[in-house]
Design an enzyme around this catalytic site. Structure first.
Site, PDB file in Angstrom:
ATOM      1  N   MET A 180       0.839  -1.206   0.000  1.00 27.61           N
ATOM      2  CA  MET A 180       0.000   0.000   0.000  1.00 27.61           C
ATOM      3  C   MET A 180       0.871   1.252   0.000  1.00 27.61           C
ATOM      4  SD  MET A 180      -2.251  -2.312   1.931  1.00 27.61           S
ATOM      5  CE  MET A 180      -3.030  -1.669   3.355  1.00 27.61           C
ATOM      6  N   HIS A 181       1.777   1.302  -0.937  1.00 32.77           N
ATOM      7  CA  HIS A 181       2.616   2.485  -1.115  1.00 32.77           C
ATOM      8  C   HIS A 181       3.259   2.442  -2.500  1.00 32.77           C
ATOM      9  CE1 HIS A 181       5.630  -0.465   0.608  1.00 32.77           C
ATOM     10  NE2 HIS A 181       6.271  -0.023  -0.443  1.00 32.77           N
ATOM     11  N   ALA A 182       3.852   3.557  -2.864  1.00 29.96           N
ATOM     12  CA  ALA A 182       4.723   3.632  -4.045  1.00 29.96           C
ATOM     13  C   ALA A 182       6.052   4.216  -3.582  1.00 29.96           C
ATOM     14  CB  ALA A 182       4.092   4.511  -5.114  1.00 29.96           C
ATOM     15  N   ARG A 239       1.797  -0.301  -5.150  1.00 34.19           N
ATOM     16  CA  ARG A 239       1.725  -1.768  -5.024  1.00 34.19           C
ATOM     17  C   ARG A 239       1.051  -2.173  -3.721  1.00 34.19           C
ATOM     18  NH1 ARG A 239       7.385  -1.500  -4.518  1.00 34.19           N
ATOM     19  NH2 ARG A 239       7.131  -0.119  -6.297  1.00 34.19           N
TER      20      ARG A 239
END
Ligand code: TYD
Length: 144
Positions: free
Chosen positions: A48-50, A95
């Protein structure tokens, strides 16, 4: 978005299998860091980040996991379950990982050391930084 899988050469004989990961040979960047996820609970969502600058290559050494990837053109689901396949995770790709099997060992190679400042953890901010509006479908996936 283009899903970039890298087929890794297997060296097998009667004893079993071996795969080597080498800078610029089958890993398209300078490897600065390796980490791996294991013993992940099956109902857990991770990621839950880029990353603003980081490039990574993910390999399920064992088991299976599902990735949701989004470069701003819409979310795309990819199942990773083959130790001879790498999944390239380029910079500025959102992602999420879920549906880990109990035995999953997910190894990640990265081209930079761990830096919390490189993370974008807010999806709206990610979309703002890639300069796109939310599409909300999975129509834009292409396997490569
Ligand atoms: P986190 O970024 O939450 O993992 P994920 O995004 O895959 O769900 O990382 C979990 C913890 O591990 C957090 O405390 C930061 C730490 N960590 C490191 O110390 N070094 C690393 O290279 C990584 C990826 C995480």
């Amino acid at each position: 978005m283009d899903i970039e899988r890298i087929q890794l050469q297997q060296h097998g004989d009667s004893r079993g299998m071996l795969i080597a990961l080498e800078k610029d040979r089958n890993v398209p960047f300078e490897i600065q860091r390796v980490y791996y996820l294991f013993a992940t609970k099956c109902d857990v969502h991770r990621g839950m980040h880029a990353h603003r600058n980081l490039n990574q290559l993910a390999v399920t050494v064992r088991g299976s996991v599902t990735f949701l990837l989004d470069d701003g053109s819409g979310p795309c689901e990819v199942v990773l379950n083959d130790p001879s396949q790498g999944l390239l995770l380029r910079r500025m790709v959102w992602r999420e990982m879920y549906d880990f099997t109990e035995d999953c060992v997910l190894m990640v190679l990265a081209d930079q050391l761990y830096d919390p400042a490189d993370y974008i953890t807010d999806y709206a901010l990610f979309l703002h930084e890639v300069g796109t509006a939310y599409r909300g479908d999975m129509a834009a996936c292409q396997s490569g």
